[in-house]
Motif scaffolding. Structure first.
Motif, PDB file in Angstrom:
ATOM      1  N   THR B   6       0.842  -1.199   0.000  1.00 22.24           N
ATOM      2  CA  THR B   6       0.000   0.000   0.000  1.00 22.24           C
ATOM      3  C   THR B   6       0.873   1.243   0.000  1.00 22.24           C
ATOM      4  O   THR B   6       0.605   2.211  -0.728  1.00 22.24           O
ATOM      5  N   GLU B  64      -2.322  -7.806   1.801  1.00 22.68           N
ATOM      6  CA  GLU B  64      -3.168  -6.899   2.570  1.00 22.68           C
ATOM      7  C   GLU B  64      -4.549  -6.986   1.958  1.00 22.68           C
ATOM      8  O   GLU B  64      -4.697  -6.992   0.747  1.00 22.68           O
ATOM      9  N   THR B  65      -5.549  -7.063   2.787  1.00 21.86           N
ATOM     10  CA  THR B  65      -6.916  -7.079   2.265  1.00 21.86           C
ATOM     11  C   THR B  65      -7.774  -6.175   3.131  1.00 21.86           C
ATOM     12  O   THR B  65      -7.902  -6.393   4.332  1.00 21.86           O
ATOM     13  N   TYR B  66      -8.314  -5.149   2.506  1.00 22.14           N
ATOM     14  CA  TYR B  66      -9.249  -4.277   3.212  1.00 22.14           C
ATOM     15  C   TYR B  66     -10.517  -4.195   2.382  1.00 22.14           C
ATOM     16  O   TYR B  66     -10.473  -4.258   1.154  1.00 22.14           O
ATOM     17  N   TRP B  68     -13.262  -2.498   0.361  1.00 18.76           N
ATOM     18  CA  TRP B  68     -13.217  -1.231  -0.363  1.00 18.76           C
ATOM     19  C   TRP B  68     -14.629  -0.844  -0.789  1.00 18.76           C
ATOM     20  O   TRP B  68     -15.205   0.109  -0.275  1.00 18.76           O
ATOM     21  N   SER B  75     -12.382  -5.398  -3.174  1.00 13.76           N
ATOM     22  CA  SER B  75     -11.538  -5.162  -1.998  1.00 13.76           C
ATOM     23  C   SER B  75     -10.256  -4.469  -2.436  1.00 13.76           C
ATOM     24  O   SER B  75      -9.835  -4.582  -3.584  1.00 13.76           O
ATOM     25  N   TRP B  76      -9.658  -3.764  -1.527  1.00 11.37           N
ATOM     26  CA  TRP B  76      -8.302  -3.248  -1.725  1.00 11.37           C
ATOM     27  C   TRP B  76      -7.379  -4.371  -1.297  1.00 11.37           C
ATOM     28  O   TRP B  76      -7.018  -4.480  -0.136  1.00 11.37           O
ATOM     29  N   GLN B 195     -16.308 -10.228  -0.916  1.00  9.37           N
ATOM     30  CA  GLN B 195     -14.964 -10.338  -1.469  1.00  9.37           C
ATOM     31  C   GLN B 195     -15.008 -11.091  -2.782  1.00  9.37           C
ATOM     32  O   GLN B 195     -14.135 -11.889  -3.112  1.00  9.37           O
TER      33      GLN B 195
END
Lengths: 523, 499
Positions: B6, B64-66, B68, B75-76, B195
């Motif tokens: 990121t 990394e998974t956030y 979004w 997802s980001w 997701q």
């Protein structure tokens, strides 16, 4: 038949009453406040406060809404989350438009005296006296009020009333341009005649539907339609005419012929408002009509949706390619967008109820922003003052160098129209196409996608002009760039909103997902 | 854990915003600031790469998974396996060099600021694309990438640059939008939910009929084939190369176009293995046509930028051949070639750019006998040129051999025909060298033409050094590629066994 006085749930109608009430008060202000300058300030203040208050009430209603919503006025009105979502979109557009109306660049967008003959002595005298048509504020309030009504009406006859409530003020305002007044008059006449024509078609359709089902309530029509075997031709003809009447307002091909003229001739702030809000209101009504009343006729009406959607996308993009006038180019782009909007109706999937408000929000913000930019680029009048808008494409050459922020915002709006990622337009298109794919309309989506690619070409052409083309010699003297605080505020607010909706749309999508339930009342 | 990826995406993006926000009094320092940002980026990358577990190069690391846009399943999600890591490395290496190469390009500070900010912005997108583990995120960055590239091509370069920019944009957009239909369809074919677009969740779970899978594969492949210019959708590249600034083209061909081949490996093969098998023969034919056609056209070019562009069409053909041969060695070779080609072509474009900055033309016929005037330049050019014709000892040789040898068992005819390109490559490189650097000096060439300056050496020599290093010890790079390539091949061929 006994007439029963309906019990009216006034509380549910508060936002609409605030807007229409403020409009009525505005008319009184015209009569009692003498000085044009004071009048403008008072009218603007009233309009913005009324719209903001209505927006506040809408938000409060959203927060406190019990169950799916409220049915008011004997089943003629339904205030559910879908309606509230559309109302808040319209109110936001209304507030932004009011700021544009009030902007005084080039002496303001509206004529001094609508009744004067263009170029006459009377007009000159009116200008000297500092007159101003401040009626536009109450007129616009009436339009907003009518549109809000349009989003929550669940009865075809009442829908017609709401249609006229918001259309009539628009006809008047289109004629009130300060510059190029003949063009403005012509636009108003065309808009009015075609609008009247579409109203006639609509009301004829309502009559046929009533004839087939003996009801005008949307939900009852829907139930009736399921019981009528084998698609009664009268019902079907009526349904087609009702939908066509609404497609007129959306501006879809072949019912689009008013769009380029009205967009071009109308005062630019009004074009901004009309382009954003009329389309949103008409889409909201079409959602209710299609999903509630004509859902059983989905298969029978799908050819209409497909044909009109494809025709709009193809004709809109192809004709926009050859336009040399920015307002007309944006008008044809509006026609193409009408097609993209209809794509989401394919299959009548629940996804469309989230997709459409988002699409129209993104599109409307872009439209308001883009026309606001148009109003800032001016020709210089012969006396050295600021003249009419510079709408020929060539006049925009080199704008990026002279005014990077203005040109950058315009580029952003155009990219959003084109559906490039990281702008709101992309998420809107994605949502709309998802709804269509969910409805099995692969082919339609493929056509839409190809049309988007062609459309990108003319959006990009303007970007090329602004950024990569050098301004011709002496452009500084010929083209003036206005810097009105109100208009600039609108431009930057819409630009930021488009970026935020493009990068972090989750919050708004959540709200619209909550709104994706249409309350079906039992009448 | 520190969110390396990121930060690697955000840093250049913030840097670009910073440059645009810079007060005009600070504009004289704009180059130093931009270079500084890319150096910090490189340092961060090195710290990350050192922590990369080579033993598990097939798995996504630094994940990394956030959430979004959970409503549409986006997802980001970032993460790199060995291939992704090398691709990120490529952009991290080439962007600072491109900035250094453009040091003296713009006289007006405001234009310089604009150029550098756009370069930084495109770096943010490039890193994001190579690290994306979410199809929606990949698509968004893939399309958003067009905006800075479009302005880079259209604002800086030759007389026809606007035409080139629009051509580039329309080609890419058509591919991208057709891919969009497939992306939308993926949502409905996949498991759905918040997701839905994570590649991990989509791999092997798609509920598609054979026809649907093939259609979606074609939609994705078309977008990637336009990016990694394959005949017949390659025609935008020579135009862009000729008109855009050499530094822009260097980034475009060396790094950005790798998104095409990268996408083929990570998305086309992973998501649609059966369709990939089905389409492989046709794609290999197209790849071989690209290899030969690109090389033949390169021989005929007078303009050095167009020439390098056509050599790239040829080289991309080799990569695609390697990918769609579905052999562990050939895919490994293709992935390695993606990296090596970036070094080699990047250096070639930048060198041609240096030449143009001296004389103002890329026309081969305008030059002659330069090796007597600028010997160091000539020597560097020769080494880089030899790398493009895959001379042993320089890194592209290793990858080309791996592709050809790896693909031979399954596609021997294609390999034999493609091998001809090595001879053709010798022709176009050596003929060009002969015309430009040997023979008599044309009268109009000033005898004072400068040799490579220190700055230019700093740009070219690290790339040459890397090519030599990887030419003699390719193992350091192959270690990162072996597992992911083997995984891809296993994935595709296993699916075939099921069917």
């Amino acid at each position: 038949m006994n007439f029963v006085t309906p019990t009216i749930d006034w509380a549910a109608l508060t936002p609409i009453i605030i807007v229409l009430g403020a409009a009525a008060v505005g008319i009184l202000i015209e009569a009692f406040v003498k000085s044009p300058a004071t009048r403008r300030t008072v009218q603007l203040g009233l309009a913005v406060v009324a719209l903001a208050a209505a927006l506040g009430v809408v938000i409060a209603q959203w927060a406190t809404l019990e169950g799916a919503g409220t049915v008011a006025m004997a089943g003629m009105l339904t205030v559910d989350r879908q309606a509230l979502a559309w109302m808040s979109i319209l109110l936001v557009f209304g507030i932004l438009a009011m700021l544009l109306f009030a902007s005084r660049d080039g002496g303001g967008a509206f004529t001094e005296l609508g009744a004067s003959t263009p170029g006459s002595l009377e007009e000159k005298l009116a200008r000297r006296a500092g007159l101003a048509v401040t009626e536009v504020y109450p007129l616009a309030l009436f339009a907003v009020g009518g549109m809000m009504l349009f989003t929550c009406v669940t009865d075809l006859v009442f829908l017609f009333v709401a249609l006229e409530v918001f259309s009539l003020p628009l006809y008047i305002m289109v004629a009130l341009s300060r510059r190029r007044r003949f063009l403005s008059h012509e636009a108003a006449l065309k808009y009015f005649l075609l609008g009247a024509f579409s109203s006639a078609i609509f009301i004829f359709g309502v009559a046929l539907v009533y004839g087939a089902t003996t009801v005008t309530n949307l939900d009852m029509i829907g139930r009736g339609a399921t019981m009528i075997a084998d698609a009664d031709p009268i019902l079907l003809a009526g349904a087609v005419m009702v939908v066509v009447g609404l497609m007129f307002k959306i501006g879809a091909v072949p019912f689009h012929s008013w769009v380029p003229d009205a967009y071009q001739g109308a005062p630019t702030p009004l074009t901004a408002f009309m382009g954003a809000a009329t389309k949103a209101a008409a889409t909201a009504a079409l959602v209710r009509v299609m999903f509630v009343a004509f859902a059983p006729l989905e298969w029978e009406l799908s050819w209409l949706i497909w044909a009109v959607a494809i025709a709009s996308m193809v004709l809109g993009t192809v004709v926009a390619l050859v336009q040399t006038d920015i307002k007309r180019m944006l008008a044809y782009s509006a026609v193409a967008h009408a097609g993209f909007i209809l794509v989401a109706f394919a299959g009548l999937e629940g996804e469309a109820l989230t997709a459409l408000p988002f699409y129209l929000l993104a599109y409307g913000l872009g439209t308001i922003g883009a026309f606001a930019v148009v109003s800032q680029v001016r020709e210089r009048a012969e006396d050295g003052g600021v003249g009419a808008e510079a709408v020929r494409l060539g006049q925009w050459a080199g704008l990026g160098k002279r005014s990077p922020l203005l040109a950058g915002s315009m580029a952003l709006f155009l990219l959003s129209f084109a559906g490039i990622p990281l702008t709101a337009g992309f998420i809107g298109k994605f949502e709309a196409f998802s709804a269509a794919v969910a409805g099995g309309a692969w082919v339609l989506v493929l056509i839409a996608v190809l049309a988007s690619a062609v459309a990108a070409f003319f959006y990009v052409r303007l970007i090329v002009l602004m950024f990569f083309t050098d301004a011709p010699e002496g452009a500084e003297e010929v083209i003036a760039i206005e810097d009105s605080a109100l208009t600039r505020t609108v431009i930057y607010v819409t630009a930021v909103a488009i970026l935020i909706l493009g990068i972090l749309p989750a919050g708004v999508l959540d709200l619209f997902a909550d709104a994706s339930v249409l309350l079906v009342n039992a009448g | 854990m520190f969110p390396f990826l990121t930060v690697l995406v955000a840093l250049p993006a913030i840097g670009a915003a910073l440059l645009w926000a810079l007060p005009s009094s600070a504009l004289t320092r704009v180059r130093e600031i931009a270079l500084g940002i890319t150096v910090v980026e490189a340092v961060l990358f090195v710290i990350m790469a050192l922590q990369f577990d080579k033993g598990d190069a097939g798995a996504f690391q630094f994940s990394e998974t956030y959430a979004w846009i959970p409503q549409i399943g986006a997802s980001w999600a970032l993460g790199v396996n060995g291939i992704g890591l090398l691709m990120v490395a490529l952009s991290v290496i080439l962007v600072p060099l491109a900035i250094l190469a453009a040091w003296r390009e713009d006289k007006i500070p405001a234009r310089r600021r604009h150029y550098l900010a756009l370069i930084l912005l495109s770096q943010a997108f490039m890193v994001g694309i190579f690290a994306a583990r979410d199809v929606f995120l990949f698509y968004v960055l893939f399309e958003a990438m067009l905006i800075p590239m479009y302005f880079l091509i259209g604002s800086f370069g030759g007389a026809q640059r606007r035409y080139a920019a629009v051509k580039f944009l329309l080609y890419s957009l058509v591919g991208g939008l057709i891919m969009l239909v497939a992306v939308v369809a993926l949502y409905f074919a996949g498991p759905g939910g918040e997701q839905a677009f994570l590649t991990d969740n989509l791999t092997g779970t798609l509920d598609l009929t054979t026809a649907q899978e093939r259609l979606m594969f074609v939609a994705f492949f078309l977008a990637f084939a336009i990016k990694a210019p394959m005949v017949p959708v390659h025609t935008w590249l020579p135009t862009v190369a000729e008109e855009a600034r050499a530094g822009t083209t260097a980034l475009l061909v060396a790094v950005l176009d790798k998104i095409g081949t990268f996408g083929m490996i990570t998305l086309c093969l992973a998501l649609f293995p059966e369709a990939a098998q089905w389409a492989a023969p046709a794609i290999i034919v197209l790849a071989v046509i690209s290899v030969i056609y690109g090389a033949l056209l390169a021989i005929g070019q007078k303009d050095m930028l167009r020439l390098v562009a056509f050599t790239s069409v040829s080289h991309f053909g080799i990569m695609v051949l390697g990918i769609f041969a579905f052999q562990a060695t050939s895919v490994e070779g293709a992935a390695l070639y993606m990296f090596n080609h970036g070094l080699s072509t990047g250096a070639l474009f930048l060198l041609v750019g240096f030449l143009i900055s001296r004389t103002g033309t890329a026309d081969v016929d305008a030059y002659g006998g330069l090796q007597r005037i600028v010997p160091v330049f000539a020597g560097t050019f020769l080494v880089v040129g030899l790398s493009a014709l895959s001379l042993p000892g320089l890194s592209p040789f290793v990858s080309e051999i791996m592709v050809l040898v790896g693909a031979y068992p399954v596609a021997s005819v294609a390999v034999i025909i493609s091998a001809v390109s090595v001879v053709l490559a010798a022709l176009y490189i050596l003929l060009t060298y002969k015309k430009v650097f040997t023979g008599g000096v044309p009268a109009e060439t000033p005898a004072t033409t400068r040799d490579l300056s220190l700055r230019e050496k700093l740009v070219a020599w690290p790339l040459v050094g890397l090519m030599l290093l990887l030419g003699f010890v390719p193992g350091i790079a192959i270690d990162y590629l072996r597992e992911p390539s083997a995984d891809v091949v296993a994935h595709v061929t296993l699916e075939e066994a099921d069917a």
